[in-house]
Design a protein around this motif. Structure first.
Motif, PDB file in Angstrom:
ATOM      1  N   ILE A  35       0.843  -1.198   0.000  1.00  0.00           N
ATOM      2  CA  ILE A  35       0.000   0.000   0.000  1.00  0.00           C
ATOM      3  C   ILE A  35       0.878   1.248   0.000  1.00  0.00           C
ATOM      4  O   ILE A  35       0.605   2.207  -0.726  1.00  0.00           O
ATOM      5  N   GLN A  36       1.941   1.244   0.776  1.00  0.00           N
ATOM      6  CA  GLN A  36       2.848   2.381   0.811  1.00  0.00           C
ATOM      7  C   GLN A  36       3.460   2.627  -0.564  1.00  0.00           C
ATOM      8  O   GLN A  36       3.595   3.764  -0.989  1.00  0.00           O
ATOM      9  N   GLU A  84       0.741   4.196  -2.685  1.00  0.00           N
ATOM     10  CA  GLU A  84       0.427   5.553  -2.274  1.00  0.00           C
ATOM     11  C   GLU A  84       1.467   6.562  -2.751  1.00  0.00           C
ATOM     12  O   GLU A  84       1.170   7.728  -2.934  1.00  0.00           O
ATOM     13  N   ASN A  85       2.681   6.115  -2.963  1.00  0.00           N
ATOM     14  CA  ASN A  85       3.721   7.004  -3.462  1.00  0.00           C
ATOM     15  C   ASN A  85       3.618   7.198  -4.971  1.00  0.00           C
ATOM     16  O   ASN A  85       4.467   7.855  -5.562  1.00  0.00           O
TER      17      ASN A  85
END
Length: 95
Positions: free
Chosen positions: A76-77, A80-81
């Motif tokens: 997810i990180q 998200e970037n």
């Protein structure tokens, strides 16, 4: 005193899935098995030796589920970037 097999699904789950490699289980399957183990242990339906084996299996399942959640969080990180790239789990890493 050991009780005869009650035929309860949780009893079968503990003995029947114990041979399944934890690394092969998807998150949902591992969590479901962990819940069944907890129910059996809380219900007092297991003799001492089986309780110890169930505890060991449950601990391994818990670690497996936690690692899968950590991996999902990392994915997810990455998303998200704004960067969509392949994700590889670092198997040996533990928190």
């Amino acid at each position: 005193m050991p009780q005869p097999n009650s035929g309860h699904p949780a009893d079968h789950a503990i003995s029947g899935k114990a041979g399944t490699a934890i690394g092969d289980l998807k998150f949902e399957a591992a969590l479901a098995e962990l819940e069944q183990i907890v129910q059996s242990m809380e219900g007092g339906r297991l003799p001492l030796e089986e309780s110890l084996a169930a505890y060991r299996r449950g601990s391994e399942l818990l670690q497996h589920c936690q690692q899968q959640l950590i991996d999902a969080e990392r994915q997810i990180q990455i998303l998200e970037n704004g960067t969509l790239r392949d994700f590889e789990s670092e198997v040996g890493e533990a928190r």
